[in-house]
Design a protein around this motif. Structure first.
Motif, PDB file in Angstrom:
ATOM      1  N   ASP A 109      35.414  76.036 -25.548  1.00  0.00           N
ATOM      2  CA  ASP A 109      36.548  76.839 -26.233  1.00  0.00           C
ATOM      3  C   ASP A 109      38.109  76.614 -25.338  1.00  0.00           C
ATOM      4  O   ASP A 109      38.148  76.693 -24.338  1.00  0.00           O
ATOM      5  CB  ASP A 109      36.089  78.460 -25.722  1.00  0.00           C
ATOM      6  N   THR A 112      39.339  79.038 -22.870  1.00  0.00           N
ATOM      7  CA  THR A 112      39.107  78.989 -21.323  1.00  0.00           C
ATOM      8  C   THR A 112      38.851  77.571 -21.091  1.00  0.00           C
ATOM      9  O   THR A 112      38.768  77.489 -19.522  1.00  0.00           O
ATOM     10  CB  THR A 112      37.514  79.597 -21.489  1.00  0.00           C
ATOM     11  N   ILE A 115      40.497  76.995 -17.484  1.00  0.00           N
ATOM     12  CA  ILE A 115      40.316  77.731 -16.241  1.00  0.00           C
ATOM     13  C   ILE A 115      39.603  76.644 -15.340  1.00  0.00           C
ATOM     14  O   ILE A 115      38.417  75.812 -15.804  1.00  0.00           O
ATOM     15  CB  ILE A 115      39.322  78.614 -16.494  1.00  0.00           C
ATOM     16  N   ARG A 135      33.835  76.844 -11.491  1.00  0.00           N
ATOM     17  CA  ARG A 135      33.802  76.613 -12.707  1.00  0.00           C
ATOM     18  C   ARG A 135      32.505  75.834 -13.211  1.00  0.00           C
ATOM     19  O   ARG A 135      31.819  76.129 -14.325  1.00  0.00           O
ATOM     20  CB  ARG A 135      35.041  75.970 -13.469  1.00  0.00           C
ATOM     21  N   SER A 176      36.066  85.444 -16.664  1.00  0.00           N
ATOM     22  CA  SER A 176      36.643  84.920 -17.826  1.00  0.00           C
ATOM     23  C   SER A 176      35.418  84.359 -18.826  1.00  0.00           C
ATOM     24  O   SER A 176      35.794  84.098 -20.009  1.00  0.00           O
ATOM     25  CB  SER A 176      37.224  83.683 -17.501  1.00  0.00           C
ATOM     26  N   PHE A 177      34.311  84.493 -18.497  1.00  0.00           N
ATOM     27  CA  PHE A 177      33.096  84.074 -19.305  1.00  0.00           C
ATOM     28  C   PHE A 177      32.178  85.211 -19.469  1.00  0.00           C
ATOM     29  O   PHE A 177      31.103  85.385 -18.566  1.00  0.00           O
ATOM     30  CB  PHE A 177      32.551  83.025 -18.623  1.00  0.00           C
TER      31      PHE A 177
END
Length: 192
Positions: A109, A112, A115, A135, A176-177
């Motif tokens: 995506d 994101t 990140i 990550r 963030s996920f």
């Protein structure tokens, strides 16, 4: 005719910009001063770290190419797997280069994508992007159906054993996920 002005990985267009003609590039290729590693992509031998060759080549074509998933876990010493190809991510909706061997492309995506993106020297001043350990773990949990739960849990176990790593740091990235966050929280509860 010299390759001094060229980056360790370069395209035919880069060579032209450095003042070399196509025939001069082919002459360098015939004399084994450079190697063709993809369609219109060349490397200066023995300059790049072998582990980063595929990523450096992908980066020469797509600047946002980023080492991800199992390949990134191996880089961070969070997995003993030997990937058959380098896992490289690009923002979803962008063109994936063709003609590169030993590359497994992934689309992430665009919101994101940046990140946890870090940079490393691949040798000879060539910079490449790699997702951070945190990550990479989040992505492995997020894509557990592809990567396997054993890979995700083993990476998390190894990461937790390292000094300085805290669940808070991992949960910050995982925040963030939203789909991965519950799985990671559950795994942390089990492992801690």
């Amino acid at each position: 005719m010299s390759i001094r002005g060229l980056a360790p990985v370069f395209t035919l267009e880069d060579a032209r910009a450095a003042g070399l003609t196509r025939d001069q590039v082919y002459s360098l290729l015939e004399r084994d001063e450079i190697e063709r590693v993809g369609r219109g992509v060349y490397v200066c031998p023995e300059v790049l770290q072998p582990a980063f060759t595929a990523l450096a080549v992908a980066t020469a074509i797509r600047e946002d190419a980023t080492l991800c998933l199992t390949s990134a876990l191996v880089h961070h010493d969070l997995s003993d797997a030997i990937p058959l190809a380098s896992d490289i991510a690009l923002p979803r909706g962008t063109h994936q280069p063709i003609g590169l061997s030993n590359v497994s492309w992934h689309s992430f995506d665009p919101a994101t994508f940046p990140i946890g993106r870090e940079h490393a020297d691949a040798g000879g001043g060539a910079k490449v992007a790699i997702y951070s350990a945190e990550r990479s773990i989040v992505d492995t949990f997020r894509l557990m159906h592809q990567e396997g739960s054993d890979v995700a849990y083993e990476a998390l176990r190894r990461w937790l054993r390292r000094r300085g790593n805290t669940p808070t740091g991992l949960l910050k990235v995982a925040g963030s996920f939203p789909k991965a966050l519950p799985r990671i929280r559950q795994a942390l509860e089990v492992l801690l």
